[in-house]
Motif scaffolding. Structure first.
Motif, PDB file in Angstrom:
ATOM      1  N   ASP A 261      14.060  -6.843 -12.071  1.00 37.72           N
ATOM      2  CA  ASP A 261      14.652  -7.930 -11.292  1.00 37.72           C
ATOM      3  C   ASP A 261      14.005  -9.253 -11.687  1.00 37.72           C
ATOM      4  OD1 ASP A 261      16.489  -6.523  -9.472  1.00 37.72           O
ATOM      5  OD2 ASP A 261      14.650  -5.571  -8.748  1.00 37.72           O
ATOM      6  N   GLU A 262      14.720 -10.351 -11.484  1.00 36.94           N
ATOM      7  CA  GLU A 262      14.187 -11.667 -11.829  1.00 36.94           C
ATOM      8  C   GLU A 262      12.984 -12.012 -10.963  1.00 36.94           C
ATOM      9  OE1 GLU A 262      16.950 -14.892 -12.082  1.00 36.94           O
ATOM     10  OE2 GLU A 262      18.439 -13.662 -13.120  1.00 36.94           O
ATOM     11  N   LEU A 263      11.887 -12.370 -11.634  1.00 40.29           N
ATOM     12  CA  LEU A 263      10.683 -12.854 -10.966  1.00 40.29           C
ATOM     13  C   LEU A 263      10.182 -14.046 -11.749  1.00 40.29           C
ATOM     14  CD1 LEU A 263       8.613  -9.587 -10.260  1.00 40.29           C
ATOM     15  CD2 LEU A 263       9.896 -10.942  -8.609  1.00 40.29           C
ATOM     16  N   SER A 264       9.613 -15.023 -11.050  1.00 39.87           N
ATOM     17  CA  SER A 264       9.045 -16.172 -11.759  1.00 39.87           C
ATOM     18  C   SER A 264       7.887 -16.769 -10.961  1.00 39.87           C
ATOM     19  CB  SER A 264      10.115 -17.232 -12.030  1.00 39.87           C
ATOM     20  OG  SER A 264      10.645 -17.729 -10.818  1.00 39.87           O
TER      21      SER A 264
ATOM     22  N   GLN B   9       9.557 -14.445  -3.155  1.00 40.57           N
ATOM     23  CA  GLN B   9      10.239 -15.663  -2.730  1.00 40.57           C
ATOM     24  C   GLN B   9       9.353 -16.556  -1.861  1.00 40.57           C
ATOM     25  OE1 GLN B   9      13.838 -14.283  -0.848  1.00 40.57           O
ATOM     26  NE2 GLN B   9      14.467 -13.158  -2.668  1.00 40.57           N
ATOM     27  N   THR B  10       8.306 -15.973  -1.252  1.00 39.14           N
ATOM     28  CA  THR B  10       7.488 -16.747  -0.322  1.00 39.14           C
ATOM     29  C   THR B  10       6.003 -16.755  -0.660  1.00 39.14           C
ATOM     30  OG1 THR B  10       7.267 -14.813   1.113  1.00 39.14           O
ATOM     31  CG2 THR B  10       9.083 -16.341   1.584  1.00 39.14           C
ATOM     32  N   ALA B  11       5.605 -16.104  -1.757  1.00 34.64           N
ATOM     33  CA  ALA B  11       4.178 -16.037  -2.109  1.00 34.64           C
ATOM     34  C   ALA B  11       4.006 -16.304  -3.598  1.00 34.64           C
ATOM     35  CB  ALA B  11       3.617 -14.667  -1.753  1.00 34.64           C
ATOM     36  N   SER B  12       2.825 -16.793  -3.967  1.00 34.21           N
ATOM     37  CA  SER B  12       2.537 -17.017  -5.388  1.00 34.21           C
ATOM     38  C   SER B  12       1.679 -15.901  -5.967  1.00 34.21           C
ATOM     39  CB  SER B  12       1.821 -18.356  -5.579  1.00 34.21           C
ATOM     40  OG  SER B  12       0.594 -18.348  -4.872  1.00 34.21           O
ATOM     41  N   LYS B  13       1.209 -15.011  -5.074  1.00 32.28           N
ATOM     42  CA  LYS B  13       0.396 -13.875  -5.506  1.00 32.28           C
ATOM     43  C   LYS B  13       0.747 -12.674  -4.647  1.00 32.28           C
ATOM     44  CE  LYS B  13      -4.415 -12.437  -6.144  1.00 32.28           C
ATOM     45  NZ  LYS B  13      -5.820 -12.883  -6.039  1.00 32.28           N
ATOM     46  N   LEU B  14       0.962 -11.545  -5.306  1.00 27.36           N
ATOM     47  CA  LEU B  14       1.239 -10.288  -4.615  1.00 27.36           C
ATOM     48  C   LEU B  14       0.207  -9.269  -5.068  1.00 27.36           C
ATOM     49  CD1 LEU B  14       5.126 -10.187  -5.028  1.00 27.36           C
ATOM     50  CD2 LEU B  14       3.807 -10.940  -3.044  1.00 27.36           C
TER      51      LEU B  14
ATOM     52  N   THR C 133       0.845  -1.180   0.000  1.00 32.93           N
ATOM     53  CA  THR C 133       0.000   0.000   0.000  1.00 32.93           C
ATOM     54  C   THR C 133       0.888   1.240   0.000  1.00 32.93           C
ATOM     55  OG1 THR C 133      -1.673  -1.199   1.276  1.00 32.93           O
ATOM     56  CG2 THR C 133      -1.875   1.195   1.197  1.00 32.93           C
ATOM     57  N   PRO C 134       0.918   1.963  -1.128  1.00 33.94           N
ATOM     58  CA  PRO C 134       1.719   3.190  -1.177  1.00 33.94           C
ATOM     59  C   PRO C 134       1.234   4.224  -0.165  1.00 33.94           C
ATOM     60  CG  PRO C 134       1.149   2.462  -3.377  1.00 33.94           C
ATOM     61  CD  PRO C 134       0.327   1.642  -2.420  1.00 33.94           C
ATOM     62  N   VAL C 135       2.143   5.055   0.287  1.00 36.92           N
ATOM     63  CA  VAL C 135       1.843   6.075   1.289  1.00 36.92           C
ATOM     64  C   VAL C 135       1.584   7.418   0.600  1.00 36.92           C
ATOM     65  CG1 VAL C 135       2.767   7.319   3.296  1.00 36.92           C
ATOM     66  CG2 VAL C 135       3.275   4.890   2.985  1.00 36.92           C
TER      67      VAL C 135
ATOM     68  N   THR D 129      11.051   2.443  -6.748  1.00 34.20           N
ATOM     69  CA  THR D 129      12.175   1.644  -6.251  1.00 34.20           C
ATOM     70  C   THR D 129      11.737   0.767  -5.075  1.00 34.20           C
ATOM     71  OG1 THR D 129      13.722   3.347  -6.952  1.00 34.20           O
ATOM     72  CG2 THR D 129      14.532   1.742  -5.356  1.00 34.20           C
ATOM     73  N   ALA D 130      11.019   1.346  -4.142  1.00 31.82           N
ATOM     74  CA  ALA D 130      10.559   0.583  -2.975  1.00 31.82           C
ATOM     75  C   ALA D 130       9.598  -0.528  -3.402  1.00 31.82           C
ATOM     76  CB  ALA D 130       9.885   1.512  -1.966  1.00 31.82           C
ATOM     77  N   PHE D 131       8.721  -0.246  -4.366  1.00 33.77           N
ATOM     78  CA  PHE D 131       7.783  -1.258  -4.837  1.00 33.77           C
ATOM     79  C   PHE D 131       8.518  -2.408  -5.520  1.00 33.77           C
ATOM     80  CE2 PHE D 131       4.780  -2.791  -8.197  1.00 33.77           C
ATOM     81  CZ  PHE D 131       3.913  -3.464  -7.342  1.00 33.77           C
ATOM     82  N   ALA D 132       9.492  -2.095  -6.369  1.00 34.23           N
ATOM     83  CA  ALA D 132      10.268  -3.137  -7.051  1.00 34.23           C
ATOM     84  C   ALA D 132      11.004  -4.014  -6.026  1.00 34.23           C
ATOM     85  CB  ALA D 132      11.251  -2.506  -8.034  1.00 34.23           C
ATOM     86  N   GLU D 133      11.574  -3.404  -5.010  1.00 36.26           N
ATOM     87  CA  GLU D 133      12.271  -4.162  -3.966  1.00 36.26           C
ATOM     88  C   GLU D 133      11.294  -5.035  -3.182  1.00 36.26           C
ATOM     89  OE1 GLU D 133      14.255  -1.053  -1.799  1.00 36.26           O
ATOM     90  OE2 GLU D 133      15.863  -0.875  -3.300  1.00 36.26           O
ATOM     91  N   TRP D 134      10.106  -4.510  -2.892  1.00 34.93           N
ATOM     92  CA  TRP D 134       9.071  -5.263  -2.189  1.00 34.93           C
ATOM     93  C   TRP D 134       8.640  -6.483  -2.997  1.00 34.93           C
ATOM     94  CZ3 TRP D 134       3.980  -6.418  -3.389  1.00 34.93           C
ATOM     95  CH2 TRP D 134       3.199  -6.937  -2.351  1.00 34.93           C
ATOM     96  N   LEU D 135       8.473  -6.310  -4.317  1.00 35.68           N
ATOM     97  CA  LEU D 135       8.106  -7.441  -5.170  1.00 35.68           C
ATOM     98  C   LEU D 135       9.122  -8.565  -5.052  1.00 35.68           C
ATOM     99  CD1 LEU D 135       6.916  -5.763  -8.512  1.00 35.68           C
ATOM    100  CD2 LEU D 135       5.502  -7.025  -6.880  1.00 35.68           C
TER     101      LEU D 135
END
Length: 128
Positions: free
Chosen positions: A64-67, A35-40, A15-17, A24-30
């Motif tokens: 960044d790598e996502l799969s 690594q621990t969820a199948s849905k964000l 949730t953006p503030v 940048t913060a959103f990309a890092e959060w993703l």
């Protein structure tokens, strides 16, 4: 005999503030949560995405790598600050679904020109 079933864990939600999406913060959060969820989920709302400080980059760089993940953005409108800069760049993804996103610009394109003190509509020229 009863079996206790646990409710599925809620998908992590970003949730953006203050109505501004820090790209940048959103990309890092993703990356951290993929690594621990199948849905964000990006929480529904309208968010301004400021023009990037570095020339030649997109408002939202997701490189960044996502799969094997779903990024749910239903009800999300990202408002890009600058029409000249690319809105979204995604790369290094494998089996990633980006769902429900709407992108618009703070300053929408127009078909009007200004001439003198009053704007005048541009008229199409007939083909000859």
């Amino acid at each position: 005999m009863y079996t206790l079933l646990s409710a599925p864990a809620a998908a992590p939600t970003y949730t953006p503030v203050g109505g501004v999406l820090n790209a940048t913060a959103f990309a890092e959060w993703l990356v951290a949560n993929a690594q621990t969820a199948s849905k964000l989920i990006l929480a529904p709302g309208e968010y301004l995405v400021p023009t990037p400080a570095t020339s030649g980059t997109a408002h939202l760089e997701l490189t960044d790598e996502l799969s094997d993940i779903v990024i749910e953005m239903s009800g999300v409108t990202l408002i890009q600050e600058n029409r000249v800069t690319t809105a979204l760049r995604a790369s290094n993804w494998r089996n990633v679904t980006l769902s429900g996103l709407t992108i618009t610009y703070a300053e929408l394109p127009t078909n009007r020109e200004t001439g003198g003190s009053e704007p005048t509509c541009l008229k199409p020229h007939p083909l000859e």
